[in-house]
Design a protein around this motif. Structure first.
Motif, PDB file in Angstrom:
ATOM      1  N   ARG A 485       0.830  -1.206   0.000  1.00 57.63           N
ATOM      2  CA  ARG A 485       0.000   0.000   0.000  1.00 57.63           C
ATOM      3  C   ARG A 485       0.870   1.265   0.000  1.00 57.63           C
ATOM      4  O   ARG A 485       0.521   2.262  -0.642  1.00 57.63           O
ATOM      5  CB  ARG A 485      -0.956  -0.025   1.197  1.00 57.63           C
ATOM      6  CG  ARG A 485      -2.014  -1.136   1.083  1.00 57.63           C
ATOM      7  CD  ARG A 485      -3.026  -1.083   2.215  1.00 57.63           C
ATOM      8  NE  ARG A 485      -3.857   0.111   2.144  1.00 57.63           N
ATOM      9  CZ  ARG A 485      -4.931   0.242   1.377  1.00 57.63           C
ATOM     10  NH1 ARG A 485      -5.308  -0.743   0.582  1.00 57.63           N
ATOM     11  NH2 ARG A 485      -5.631   1.357   1.394  1.00 57.63           N
ATOM     12  N   TYR A 488       1.886   1.715  -3.515  1.00 55.21           N
ATOM     13  CA  TYR A 488       0.798   2.278  -4.320  1.00 55.21           C
ATOM     14  C   TYR A 488       0.722   3.801  -4.142  1.00 55.21           C
ATOM     15  O   TYR A 488       0.448   4.538  -5.098  1.00 55.21           O
ATOM     16  CB  TYR A 488      -0.543   1.653  -3.922  1.00 55.21           C
ATOM     17  CG  TYR A 488      -0.862   0.364  -4.644  1.00 55.21           C
ATOM     18  CD1 TYR A 488      -0.923   0.323  -6.041  1.00 55.21           C
ATOM     19  CD2 TYR A 488      -1.107  -0.810  -3.936  1.00 55.21           C
ATOM     20  CE1 TYR A 488      -1.219  -0.869  -6.705  1.00 55.21           C
ATOM     21  CE2 TYR A 488      -1.407  -1.994  -4.592  1.00 55.21           C
ATOM     22  CZ  TYR A 488      -1.450  -2.022  -5.975  1.00 55.21           C
ATOM     23  OH  TYR A 488      -1.734  -3.185  -6.635  1.00 55.21           O
ATOM     24  N   CYS A 512      -4.952   4.367  -9.517  1.00 54.18           N
ATOM     25  CA  CYS A 512      -5.987   4.461  -8.489  1.00 54.18           C
ATOM     26  C   CYS A 512      -6.891   3.231  -8.465  1.00 54.18           C
ATOM     27  O   CYS A 512      -7.267   2.742  -7.390  1.00 54.18           O
ATOM     28  CB  CYS A 512      -6.815   5.725  -8.694  1.00 54.18           C
ATOM     29  SG  CYS A 512      -5.908   7.244  -8.331  1.00 54.18           S
ATOM     30  N   LEU A 516      -7.286   0.774  -5.186  1.00 52.15           N
ATOM     31  CA  LEU A 516      -8.560   0.480  -4.538  1.00 52.15           C
ATOM     32  C   LEU A 516      -8.835  -1.016  -4.480  1.00 52.15           C
ATOM     33  O   LEU A 516      -9.559  -1.489  -3.591  1.00 52.15           O
ATOM     34  CB  LEU A 516      -9.691   1.193  -5.280  1.00 52.15           C
ATOM     35  CG  LEU A 516      -9.728   2.721  -5.120  1.00 52.15           C
ATOM     36  CD1 LEU A 516     -10.838   3.314  -5.971  1.00 52.15           C
ATOM     37  CD2 LEU A 516      -9.902   3.112  -3.664  1.00 52.15           C
ATOM     38  N   TRP A 520      -6.587  -4.449   2.418  1.00 57.60           N
ATOM     39  CA  TRP A 520      -6.241  -3.570   3.528  1.00 57.60           C
ATOM     40  C   TRP A 520      -5.473  -4.362   4.576  1.00 57.60           C
ATOM     41  O   TRP A 520      -5.686  -5.563   4.739  1.00 57.60           O
ATOM     42  CB  TRP A 520      -7.507  -3.001   4.165  1.00 57.60           C
ATOM     43  CG  TRP A 520      -8.123  -1.857   3.430  1.00 57.60           C
ATOM     44  CD1 TRP A 520      -8.692  -1.898   2.197  1.00 57.60           C
ATOM     45  CD2 TRP A 520      -8.229  -0.504   3.885  1.00 57.60           C
ATOM     46  NE1 TRP A 520      -9.155  -0.663   1.836  1.00 57.60           N
ATOM     47  CE2 TRP A 520      -8.884   0.222   2.858  1.00 57.60           C
ATOM     48  CE3 TRP A 520      -7.853   0.163   5.030  1.00 57.60           C
ATOM     49  CZ2 TRP A 520      -9.161   1.577   2.971  1.00 57.60           C
ATOM     50  CZ3 TRP A 520      -8.129   1.515   5.151  1.00 57.60           C
ATOM     51  CH2 TRP A 520      -8.776   2.216   4.130  1.00 57.60           C
ATOM     52  N   PRO A 524      -5.551  -0.662   9.868  1.00 59.49           N
ATOM     53  CA  PRO A 524      -5.284   0.445   8.934  1.00 59.49           C
ATOM     54  C   PRO A 524      -4.517   1.584   9.608  1.00 59.49           C
ATOM     55  O   PRO A 524      -4.729   1.893  10.780  1.00 59.49           O
ATOM     56  CB  PRO A 524      -6.686   0.893   8.499  1.00 59.49           C
ATOM     57  CG  PRO A 524      -7.556  -0.291   8.762  1.00 59.49           C
ATOM     58  CD  PRO A 524      -6.991  -0.952   9.975  1.00 59.49           C
ATOM     59  N   ASP A 528      -2.938   4.329   4.910  1.00 58.04           N
ATOM     60  CA  ASP A 528      -3.962   3.533   4.214  1.00 58.04           C
ATOM     61  C   ASP A 528      -5.206   4.375   3.944  1.00 58.04           C
ATOM     62  O   ASP A 528      -5.828   4.264   2.878  1.00 58.04           O
ATOM     63  CB  ASP A 528      -4.322   2.307   5.054  1.00 58.04           C
ATOM     64  CG  ASP A 528      -3.136   1.381   5.266  1.00 58.04           C
ATOM     65  OD1 ASP A 528      -2.554   0.945   4.268  1.00 58.04           O
ATOM     66  OD2 ASP A 528      -2.788   1.123   6.429  1.00 58.04           O
ATOM     67  N   ASP A 532      -6.580   5.275   0.153  1.00 60.23           N
ATOM     68  CA  ASP A 532      -7.950   4.969  -0.262  1.00 60.23           C
ATOM     69  C   ASP A 532      -8.704   6.242  -0.634  1.00 60.23           C
ATOM     70  O   ASP A 532      -9.416   6.284  -1.653  1.00 60.23           O
ATOM     71  CB  ASP A 532      -8.677   4.243   0.868  1.00 60.23           C
ATOM     72  CG  ASP A 532     -10.066   3.797   0.445  1.00 60.23           C
ATOM     73  OD1 ASP A 532     -10.175   2.757  -0.222  1.00 60.23           O
ATOM     74  OD2 ASP A 532     -11.043   4.522   0.747  1.00 60.23           O
ATOM     75  N   THR A 536      -9.946   7.041  -4.349  1.00 57.44           N
ATOM     76  CA  THR A 536     -11.399   7.139  -4.519  1.00 57.44           C
ATOM     77  C   THR A 536     -11.786   8.456  -5.164  1.00 57.44           C
ATOM     78  O   THR A 536     -12.713   8.526  -5.995  1.00 57.44           O
ATOM     79  CB  THR A 536     -12.097   6.985  -3.155  1.00 57.44           C
ATOM     80  OG1 THR A 536     -11.775   5.700  -2.610  1.00 57.44           O
ATOM     81  CG2 THR A 536     -13.610   7.117  -3.292  1.00 57.44           C
ATOM     82  N   ALA A 545     -15.015   9.985  -1.440  1.00 51.93           N
ATOM     83  CA  ALA A 545     -13.695   9.985  -0.798  1.00 51.93           C
ATOM     84  C   ALA A 545     -13.676  10.726   0.517  1.00 51.93           C
ATOM     85  O   ALA A 545     -12.741  10.568   1.313  1.00 51.93           O
ATOM     86  CB  ALA A 545     -12.665  10.605  -1.748  1.00 51.93           C
ATOM     87  N   ASN A 548     -12.833   8.930   4.365  1.00 54.79           N
ATOM     88  CA  ASN A 548     -11.462   8.517   4.681  1.00 54.79           C
ATOM     89  C   ASN A 548     -10.481   9.682   4.612  1.00 54.79           C
ATOM     90  O   ASN A 548      -9.537   9.747   5.401  1.00 54.79           O
ATOM     91  CB  ASN A 548     -11.018   7.394   3.741  1.00 54.79           C
ATOM     92  CG  ASN A 548     -11.517   6.030   4.202  1.00 54.79           C
ATOM     93  OD1 ASN A 548     -11.854   5.851   5.375  1.00 54.79           O
ATOM     94  ND2 ASN A 548     -11.571   5.076   3.292  1.00 54.79           N
TER      95      ASN A 548
END
Length: 915
Positions: A485, A488, A512, A516, A520, A524, A528, A532, A536, A545, A548
């Motif tokens: 993650r 990413y 993206c 997604l 997870w 978290p 994270d 996300d 999102t 979005a 989060n």
């Protein structure tokens, strides 16, 4: 060596070069700093010119050092030589700088010092020493300085302005010394024929045929060392008129061969003593004699080398020329070299663990796990003292002694990572490739792939970095979810910066969607939530979005993340607040991120943080603070060598009405950004152009510039480009384009923030009529008035006033336009001031053009320093922030006082009072 030499003639010839040195010495005696880099091939006379400068330095303190090839891996070795005589001035430095020097030179233990803090400390030491007497620093054979010393000296050389310090550097190839690029340089070529003939005639005993003399001059191309040494290989008969086949090749290569022959002709004990001296980088005579005694080599061996004018061992070990040192090492067999390094390791004190283990590593040519492990431990110590460049060199040697494939993969990865953080991207790529090639498991392969992506993102952000990072993140999913993650999120940033230039499969949308779909972790983390939320935002829209993103921003605002996470992900949290249209959180997080990066000495992070911070402060209308941020960003960027377009500077220049700085859209600049794949920088430039052109009333140009950004639906700059597009389209009579842009903008402003809704209302008013238009203008003024976004509010008043005037309501228009004009002039939005003044005059109001302020006479650097001094910062604090010495700050302030006609800091506060 610290010497003071009388002014006496050094040698004949080199008249232009000596004149340049004399001028530099005269300048330093007059209190001006300077630097001169002398380039030229081996033997061309660089050292002789440095000796000339030392002899001509009457009234100055002179410090001389020289790089040693064997010391390339010893961090700060050369710098320690230079600064050792100056450490009595350490107490005069701010404590963080003094501590950095102590740790770098191994005088104490502590956190790894940032090389730029060390550089600032060295600058301070030189400045303090020069306060008593002008200081001349002579650095010979700079091509063999260790990387850490090179970086610091390059940093210092660019800041010798107001201090009476002259830095003279001699190095071989100018292209191989990036630390000294763009500095004043003097390139040496061979002596002119007349001087070359005179030198030959004066040094060769016996008969010298004029034709032979001219042939030697031609073959050596006037190289002084060649003129002195090559005739030694010729017989008296040949010199007197014999025939010989002309030699070919570079003079340095031929001299090296000549010295090789001379060394190989020596008795074995003398060869071994010279090899010992060549293998020891310190020039420590006591160390060499201890090692020699263990090998049964006596002092008579040194007498032979001295008689041959090759090596002299007195208080220090001195070779006639660096080529002699190189020849002494090259002439030996590998077995003899290992034996000498082994002897030096045994003779080296236990306190000098770095050099001891380095000699032990050079003494073996077979895998040795115990030694490789010791090198790893030493790398940690070296990094704590001198940074990642030192650790990288030791880890590289540890890797060479490793046989086990799994350990080899881990050590190749660690070596690549150290080179990456040290800025040696080519070396990092090579070791990352090796880590991937020898990896024995999926985790090792994935980590190597991730590191390759990080290297690409750091060295050449743009096209390929997102693809590499995305591939690594995908591989890591089944191995290490947390690391996957994080990777990413690195890929997300790489894709944002690449924009439309990302290679296929690495665009922001693809990144993206993959993020997604990633699993997870069981617990978290803020990172994270950020991943996300940001992913999102791109795939599902901002409304989805918000939860989060809001949770992540709250965690950062409430201090529920570690300092390390702040440094790694604080900029991302700031972006999340920006995406939420939460201007208060945006400003708070951006300010805190800069403060933490500055305090930690993480200058690469500071460059990025300042860039976005300047963008934020300009949006909020504090152009004075924005100018200070831009100045600091430029100083840190220049110090670190980070290549990044100035986002905040472009927006600031646009609002201030400076076309050249706001939109440097020359073909060269645009081509450079395209070549680098820097899509975000290109979008920033287009957005700045749209703001500038709307401010100046060039609506057709503004429309074109805004469309360049608005066409990218995934960019975080798109909503602001759409707002500019609506204004430009409305003013050019293109209601269809304005309505389409407003519809797109509405999709980005679903959050119930005054910023988002106020900006939308301002745009909606532009395409509305009658009561609807007035209602939206009033809403825009009311909502934006509740924010800190003063430029947006000023523009809302301006647009409202323009609409009222066109409606024939001159009195009401005059009120709105007066508010707009006062805000615009107070903030300094010069791009909009002409437009506001013109509209006010059309209502019948008399408007005076703003008189030039007291700061208009100051340069940007002077104004920045003046404002920091006004706010109570000391010279040392200002110097630390701008990477100059305190005495340079004092020099700038004297110029500021003279320009403003003030005599004290108290008067400065009055002269620079901000409304």
């Amino acid at each position: 060596m610290d010497v003071t030499a009388p002014r006496v003639p050094a040698f004949r010839g080199r008249t232009p070069e000596r004149s340049a040195l004399d001028a530099a010495l005269d300048a330093v005696r007059a209190g001006h700093g300077g630097v001169l880099v002398i380039h030229g091939e081996a033997g061309i006379g660089k050292t002789a010119l440095l000796h000339y400068a030392a002899r001509q330095s009457a009234g100055c303190r002179v410090i001389q050092i020289a790089g040693v090839e064997a010391e390339l891996a010893m961090p700060f070795a050369a710098l320690h030589q230079l600064c050792a005589p100056l450490l009595t001035h350490l107490a005069a430095l701010p404590e963080p700088q003094a501590q950095a020097v102590r740790v770098a030179f191994g005088l104490t233990r502590g956190s790894p010092p940032d090389r730029f803090v060390v550089g600032l400390a060295v600058l301070g030491l030189l400045a303090e020493a020069a306060a008593d007497r002008p200081l001349v620093c002579l650095v010979d054979d700079a091509q063999w300085l260790d990387d850490a010393s090179l970086q610091v000296l390059g940093f210092v050389a660019r800041r010798l302005l107001a201090d009476a310090v002259l830095l003279l550097v001699a190095a071989r190839d100018a292209d191989e010394q990036p630390a000294f690029r763009s500095l004043p340089a003097l390139t040496l070529y061979g002596l002119i024929d007349e001087d070359a003939r005179a030198l030959l005639s004066a040094t060769i005993p016996g008969q010298l045929d004029p034709r032979v003399r001219d042939r030697i001059v031609a073959e050596t191309r006037g190289n002084p060392l060649g003129l002195l040494e090559l005739p030694k290989g010729m017989s008296p008969a040949e010199l007197a008129g014999g025939f010989a086949v002309p030699a070919t090749g570079r003079i340095s290569d031929r001299l090296h061969l000549l010295y090789l022959g001379r060394v190989r002709a020596l008795p074995a004990p003398t060869r071994h003593l010279m090899l010992l001296a060549a293998a020891d980088p310190t020039g420590d005579a006591a160390l060499v004699w201890r090692a020699a005694a263990a090998l049964g080599i006596g002092h008579e061996a040194a007498e032979v080398a001295d008689a041959e004018h090759l090596l002299e061992i007195g208080a220090r070990v001195r070779f006639r020329h660096p080529l002699v040192r190189s020849a002494a090492y090259t002439a030996a067999s590998p077995a003899d070299r290992r034996a000498m390094h082994r002897a030096l390791a045994r003779a080296t004190s236990a306190e000098d663990a770095e050099r001891r283990v380095w000699h032990l590593a050079a003494a073996t040519d077979e895998p040795d796990e115990a030694l490789a492990t010791e090198l790893e431990r030493t790398a940690e110590t070296a990094q704590a003292r001198a940074g990642l460049a030192a650790a990288a060199a030791l880890l590289q040697r540890s890797l060479a002694l490793t046989a086990d494939p799994a350990r080899r993969a881990d050590r190749a990865w660690a070596t690549a990572q150290a080179h990456l953080h040290a800025g040696a991207f080519d070396a990092a790529r090579g070791f990352a490739a090796e880590a991937a090639a020898v990896a024995t498991g999926d985790l090792q392969r994935a980590r190597a792939e991730q590191l390759a992506g990080q290297i690409e993102a750091a060295a050449n952000p743009g096209r390929h970095a997102p693809v590499l990072l995305l591939r690594a993140a995908s591989r890591l999913e089944s191995i290490d979810v947390r690391l996957a993650r994080e990777t990413y999120l690195h890929a997300w940033w790489a894709a944002v910066l690449a924009g439309g230039f990302a290679a296929p499969g690495g665009d922001l949308g693809t990144v993206c969607r993959a993020a997604l779909a990633a699993p997870w972790p069981a617990r978290p983390r803020p990172v994270d939530l950020l991943l996300d939320g940001l992913a999102t935002t791109i795939v599902k829209g901002r409304a989805a979005a918000v939860p989060n993103l809001r949770r992540a921003v709250t965690l950062f605002r409430d201090g529920q993340v570690s300092a390390d996470d702040w440094l790694r992900w604080g900029r991302t949290a700031t972006t999340a607040a920006f995406a939420l249209w939460d201007v208060d959180a945006w400003a708070e997080l951006s300010t805190r991120q800069v403060r933490l990066a500055r305090a930690s000495g993480a200058l690469t992070s500071l460059v990025l943080s300042l860039n976005y911070h300047g963008f934020m402060t300009t949006h909020c209308g504090d152009l004075e603070a924005a100018a200070a941020v831009v100045a600091e960003h430029d100083a840190v960027k220049e110090a670190t060598g980070v290549h990044m377009a100035a986002y905040g500077a472009r927006l600031l220049a646009a609002y201030q009405g400076r076309p050249v700085e706001a939109t440097p859209q020359t073909a060269a600049v645009e081509n450079e950004l395209i070549e680098r794949g820097d899509g975000y920088a290109l979008q920033i430039t287009s957005l700045a152009a749209a703001i500038l052109d709307n401010g100046l009333g060039r609506y057709r140009s503004a429309l074109d510039a805004a469309r360049d950004v608005a066409s990218d639906e995934l960019s975080f700059l798109t909503p602001f480009a759409l707002a500019e597009l609506v204004e430009a389209a409305a003013r050019t009579g293109d209601p269809a384009a304005a309505e389409k842009a407003l519809e797109q903008l509405s999709a980005y402003t679903v959050e119930s923030s005054d910023w988002a809704l106020g900006l939308t209302a301002r745009c909606r008013a532009l395409i509305s009529d009658g009561a609807d238009a007035e209602r939206f203008y009033r809403e825009a003024v009311e909502r934006l008035g509740r924010t800190r976004l003063r430029p947006d509010l000023a523009r809302a008043h301006l647009l409202y006033g323009e609409w009222l005037r066109r409606e024939g309501r001159r009195a009401e228009a005059r009120k709105q336009l007066q508010i707009a004009y006062e805000m615009i002039t107070a903030i300094g939005l010069d791009a909009f001031s002409v437009r506001a003044r013109r509209e006010l005059r059309a209502t019948g109001e008399k408007v005076r053009k703003r008189a030039p302020g007291v700061t208009d006479e100051l340069t940007a650097q002077e104004e920045h320093i003046a404002r920091m001094a006004r706010d109570g910062r000391t010279n040392a604090e200002i110097g630390a922030e701008l990477f100059v010495s305190a005495r340079t700050v004092e020099w700038h302030l004297r110029k500021v006082f003279a320009k403003l006609g003030v005599a004290s800091r108290r008067e400065l506060r009055e002269a620079l009072h901000s409304p």
